[in-house]
Motif scaffolding. Structure first.
Motif, PDB file in Angstrom:
ATOM      1  N   THR A 191     -22.067 -48.405 -40.837  1.00 27.12           N
ATOM      2  CA  THR A 191     -22.023 -49.533 -41.763  1.00 27.12           C
ATOM      3  C   THR A 191     -21.717 -50.805 -40.982  1.00 27.12           C
ATOM      4  OG1 THR A 191     -21.313 -48.162 -43.609  1.00 27.12           O
ATOM      5  CG2 THR A 191     -20.892 -50.506 -43.781  1.00 27.12           C
ATOM      6  N   ASN A 192     -22.706 -51.693 -40.931  1.00 30.18           N
ATOM      7  CA  ASN A 192     -22.610 -52.963 -40.213  1.00 30.18           C
ATOM      8  C   ASN A 192     -22.480 -52.757 -38.703  1.00 30.18           C
ATOM      9  OD1 ASN A 192     -23.161 -54.642 -42.359  1.00 30.18           O
ATOM     10  ND2 ASN A 192     -21.019 -54.834 -42.957  1.00 30.18           N
ATOM     11  N   THR A 193     -22.318 -53.850 -37.978  1.00 26.52           N
ATOM     12  CA  THR A 193     -22.596 -53.839 -36.544  1.00 26.52           C
ATOM     13  C   THR A 193     -21.547 -53.140 -35.694  1.00 26.52           C
ATOM     14  OG1 THR A 193     -21.632 -56.064 -36.469  1.00 26.52           O
ATOM     15  CG2 THR A 193     -24.035 -55.907 -36.601  1.00 26.52           C
ATOM     16  N   TYR A 194     -20.263 -53.312 -36.006  1.00 29.67           N
ATOM     17  CA  TYR A 194     -19.226 -52.748 -35.142  1.00 29.67           C
ATOM     18  C   TYR A 194     -19.274 -51.223 -35.154  1.00 29.67           C
ATOM     19  CZ  TYR A 194     -14.668 -52.431 -32.798  1.00 29.67           C
ATOM     20  OH  TYR A 194     -13.648 -52.175 -31.917  1.00 29.67           O
ATOM     21  N   VAL A 221     -28.546 -44.061 -38.388  1.00 28.21           N
ATOM     22  CA  VAL A 221     -28.882 -44.931 -39.517  1.00 28.21           C
ATOM     23  C   VAL A 221     -27.889 -46.077 -39.566  1.00 28.21           C
ATOM     24  CG1 VAL A 221     -29.070 -45.095 -42.032  1.00 28.21           C
ATOM     25  CG2 VAL A 221     -29.881 -43.040 -40.848  1.00 28.21           C
ATOM     26  N   GLU A 222     -28.403 -47.269 -39.734  1.00 27.13           N
ATOM     27  CA  GLU A 222     -27.554 -48.455 -39.912  1.00 27.13           C
ATOM     28  C   GLU A 222     -27.763 -48.998 -41.316  1.00 27.13           C
ATOM     29  OE1 GLU A 222     -25.498 -52.289 -39.363  1.00 27.13           O
ATOM     30  OE2 GLU A 222     -25.211 -50.195 -38.819  1.00 27.13           O
ATOM     31  N   ILE A 223     -26.669 -49.058 -42.106  1.00 27.36           N
ATOM     32  CA  ILE A 223     -26.701 -49.733 -43.408  1.00 27.36           C
ATOM     33  C   ILE A 223     -26.128 -51.128 -43.186  1.00 27.36           C
ATOM     34  CG2 ILE A 223     -26.007 -49.679 -45.821  1.00 27.36           C
ATOM     35  CD1 ILE A 223     -25.568 -46.677 -45.553  1.00 27.36           C
ATOM     36  N   PHE A 224     -26.981 -52.121 -43.321  1.00 26.81           N
ATOM     37  CA  PHE A 224     -26.649 -53.492 -42.913  1.00 26.81           C
ATOM     38  C   PHE A 224     -26.411 -54.344 -44.153  1.00 26.81           C
ATOM     39  CE2 PHE A 224     -28.212 -57.345 -40.278  1.00 26.81           C
ATOM     40  CZ  PHE A 224     -26.956 -57.533 -39.736  1.00 26.81           C
ATOM     41  N   ARG A 270     -32.360 -51.626 -32.211  1.00 22.48           N
ATOM     42  CA  ARG A 270     -33.654 -51.088 -31.760  1.00 22.48           C
ATOM     43  C   ARG A 270     -33.637 -49.578 -31.577  1.00 22.48           C
ATOM     44  NH1 ARG A 270     -37.505 -54.643 -30.458  1.00 22.48           N
ATOM     45  NH2 ARG A 270     -36.926 -56.851 -30.291  1.00 22.48           N
ATOM     46  N   VAL A 271     -32.459 -49.005 -31.346  1.00 17.67           N
ATOM     47  CA  VAL A 271     -32.391 -47.549 -31.159  1.00 17.67           C
ATOM     48  C   VAL A 271     -32.122 -46.819 -32.474  1.00 17.67           C
ATOM     49  CG1 VAL A 271     -31.627 -47.812 -28.766  1.00 17.67           C
ATOM     50  CG2 VAL A 271     -29.913 -47.573 -30.593  1.00 17.67           C
ATOM     51  N   CYS A 272     -31.950 -47.561 -33.564  1.00 13.44           N
ATOM     52  CA  CYS A 272     -31.717 -46.937 -34.866  1.00 13.44           C
ATOM     53  C   CYS A 272     -32.994 -46.268 -35.360  1.00 13.44           C
ATOM     54  CB  CYS A 272     -31.282 -47.982 -35.896  1.00 13.44           C
ATOM     55  SG  CYS A 272     -29.600 -48.566 -35.703  1.00 13.44           S
ATOM     56  N   ASP A 273     -32.839 -45.064 -35.882  1.00 14.47           N
ATOM     57  CA  ASP A 273     -33.978 -44.389 -36.498  1.00 14.47           C
ATOM     58  C   ASP A 273     -34.327 -45.020 -37.841  1.00 14.47           C
ATOM     59  OD1 ASP A 273     -34.491 -41.930 -34.697  1.00 14.47           O
ATOM     60  OD2 ASP A 273     -32.321 -41.963 -34.969  1.00 14.47           O
ATOM     61  N   MET A 274     -33.330 -45.592 -38.496  1.00  9.16           N
ATOM     62  CA  MET A 274     -33.571 -46.253 -39.772  1.00  9.16           C
ATOM     63  C   MET A 274     -32.566 -47.381 -39.976  1.00  9.16           C
ATOM     64  SD  MET A 274     -35.249 -46.670 -42.557  1.00  9.16           S
ATOM     65  CE  MET A 274     -36.328 -45.221 -42.489  1.00  9.16           C
ATOM     66  N   LEU A 275     -33.070 -48.551 -40.325  1.00  6.47           N
ATOM     67  CA  LEU A 275     -32.244 -49.701 -40.685  1.00  6.47           C
ATOM     68  C   LEU A 275     -32.406 -49.912 -42.184  1.00  6.47           C
ATOM     69  CD1 LEU A 275     -30.618 -52.306 -40.275  1.00  6.47           C
ATOM     70  CD2 LEU A 275     -32.718 -53.403 -39.434  1.00  6.47           C
ATOM     71  N   VAL A 276     -31.304 -49.802 -42.917  1.00  5.20           N
ATOM     72  CA  VAL A 276     -31.339 -49.954 -44.370  1.00  5.20           C
ATOM     73  C   VAL A 276     -30.809 -51.330 -44.749  1.00  5.20           C
ATOM     74  CG1 VAL A 276     -30.537 -49.057 -46.587  1.00  5.20           C
ATOM     75  CG2 VAL A 276     -31.007 -47.476 -44.704  1.00  5.20           C
ATOM     76  N   ILE A 288     -10.221 -52.860 -48.378  1.00  3.30           N
ATOM     77  CA  ILE A 288     -11.015 -53.258 -49.535  1.00  3.30           C
ATOM     78  C   ILE A 288     -12.075 -54.260 -49.128  1.00  3.30           C
ATOM     79  CG2 ILE A 288     -10.918 -54.436 -51.766  1.00  3.30           C
ATOM     80  CD1 ILE A 288      -8.130 -53.194 -52.125  1.00  3.30           C
ATOM     81  N   GLY A 289     -13.322 -53.917 -49.385  1.00  9.27           N
ATOM     82  CA  GLY A 289     -14.462 -54.778 -49.085  1.00  9.27           C
ATOM     83  C   GLY A 289     -15.727 -54.162 -49.645  1.00  9.27           C
ATOM     84  N   GLY A 290     -16.752 -54.977 -49.820  1.00  7.91           N
ATOM     85  CA  GLY A 290     -17.981 -54.502 -50.432  1.00  7.91           C
ATOM     86  C   GLY A 290     -18.678 -53.419 -49.636  1.00  7.91           C
ATOM     87  N   ALA A 291     -18.791 -53.607 -48.318  1.00 10.33           N
ATOM     88  CA  ALA A 291     -19.466 -52.620 -47.478  1.00 10.33           C
ATOM     89  C   ALA A 291     -18.686 -51.302 -47.452  1.00 10.33           C
ATOM     90  CB  ALA A 291     -19.632 -53.159 -46.061  1.00 10.33           C
TER      91      ALA A 291
END
Length: 396
Positions: A99-102, A121-124, A146-152, A17-20
């Motif tokens: 979702t997030n860094t890990y 895609v990274e949803i941060f 830097r290698v992400c095609d999209m950072l959200v 359980i967590g927001g992300a």
């Protein structure tokens, strides 16, 4: 590509359980399965006893059974990365959504091992790093962005914060968090609310402020306790309901006793459905010192018609217009927090601000708006990669 569904593989740390994590479950439950073929990989099994799990909230039939745990056993588990790589190849994933860094680390590793290059895609969901350890970890993760095609990003303030600190991906966009505004409606009767209040030792006429958050140090429950204690010393009758549970509960319970607030502050513990508890409060507050980026709990409370009092961190100023649908204050400023609580003791003002709070969420932060924005983003990435820069001008 035009003749088949777009294959999306979501990677998340866990389904605890967590927001992300809830954000991912929501997208999986709502994205159009006629357009997208959805899969979910979670890196670690959640500790159900201590954390709970979101898996029961996931409509797994929509995913056609493609939900799996990688059982990560170390910080960098190459076996788990190979498992993800095999899935990317076998399922011909078009987009890997982290979702997030890990999970971004594992998405990057799996893409390299797979020998093919689905969009990454990274949803941060993070803004400030609250500890020295987290700041050092961010130095490690920076190159993967830097290698992400999209950072959200999930709010404009977060995007501004990280851009000023030179965090870069190939492209970025802002898609605000959204909630199901029809699910978060205060349809509870006065009798139902009063019965619930009585169960916590509150009366129908009590002014009750609620805080719905996991009991962790960064949520700073103690700040709200101090503000309430100060107001009570000043002769104001104010009550408080802490909605949730967590590792800090014993410390919070001890603080309640030490401050002489045992009759005035109650704790619900974990609730599978927090809506009735939030609905029975007059006002909701979030007093965090850091971590909050664009709070779902705040949106849920606002949709229930509650004015919000929030420490001004992350995207709080995009949710709360000070003096209109709630109040903002400088984190840690107990006097300002107490003043905001005092201001909303006026019932007419409280109701008016609550109405404006729901209107704000309905107009700007609905679940439909959020899902539609991700839909546009994923389609553009999969089908028009050379024009992906246009996303920056479309999605807000």
């Amino acid at each position: 590509m035009e003749n088949r569904r777009i294959n999306l593989l979501f990677i998340v740390n866990s389904v605890g359980i967590g927001g992300a994590e809830r954000h991912v479950i929501t997208l999986l439950n709502k994205l159009d399965t006629a357009r997208f073929r959805l899969s979910l990989a979670y890196l670690k099994k959640e500790d159900i006893l201590n954390e709970g799990t979101l898996l029961p909230e996931l409509d797994q039939d929509r995913l056609e059974g493609r939900v799996f745990c990688c059982n990560v056993s170390s910080k960098v588990d190459l076996r788990a990365a190979r498992q993800l790589a095999k899935y990317i190849c076998d399922d011909m994933a078009d987009i890997v959504v982290c979702t997030n860094t890990y999970s971004l680390l594992y998405g990057w590793l799996a893409r390299i091992m797979a020998g093919r290059h689905p969009r990454l895609v990274e949803i941060f969901h993070t803004t400030e790093m609250g500890t020295k350890k987290s700041k050092l970890q961010m130095l490690f993760y920076r190159p993967f962005f830097r290698v992400c095609d999209m950072l959200v990003y999930v709010c404009e303030a977060q995007k501004k914060y990280w851009r000023s600190r030179m965090l870069r991906a190939k492209h970025d966009a802002v898609i605000h968090n959204g909630i199901d505004v029809e699910h978060y409606v205060d349809h509870y009767t006065s009798e139902e609310k009063n019965l619930l209040r009585q169960s916590y030792g509150f009366s129908e006429l009590d002014y009750v402020v609620g805080l719905c958050a996991s009991m962790r140090p960064e949520k700073a429950h103690g700040d709200l306790l101090k503000a309430i204690a100060n107001l009570r010393v000043a002769g104001l009758d104010i009550k408080c309901l802490f909605i949730g549970d967590g590792s800090e509960r014993l410390r919070i319970e001890e603080a309640i006793k030490t401050m002489g607030l045992a009759q005035h502050v109650k704790i619900t513990g974990f609730l599978a459905d927090a809506r009735p508890a939030m609905a029975t409060c007059n006002v909701m507050a979030l007093v965090s010192h850091h971590v909050e980026t664009f709070s779902l709990a705040a949106l849920e409370a606002m949709a229930l018609g509650k004015p919000m009092i929030m420490s001004e961190i992350g995207g709080a100023a995009e949710q709360v217009i000070h003096g209109e649908n709630g109040y903002l204050y400088k984190r840690g400023d107990i006097e300002a927090l107490a003043d905001a609580l005092h201001q909303l003791m006026e019932s007419k003002k409280c109701c008016q601000m609550g109405d404006r709070a729901r209107s704000m969420v309905t107009q700007r932060f609905s679940l439909a708006t959020m899902v539609n924005s991700f839909d546009q983003l994923f389609v553009k990435l999969a089908r028009s990669p050379d024009q992906v820069m246009e996303v920056d001008n479309v999605i807000r």
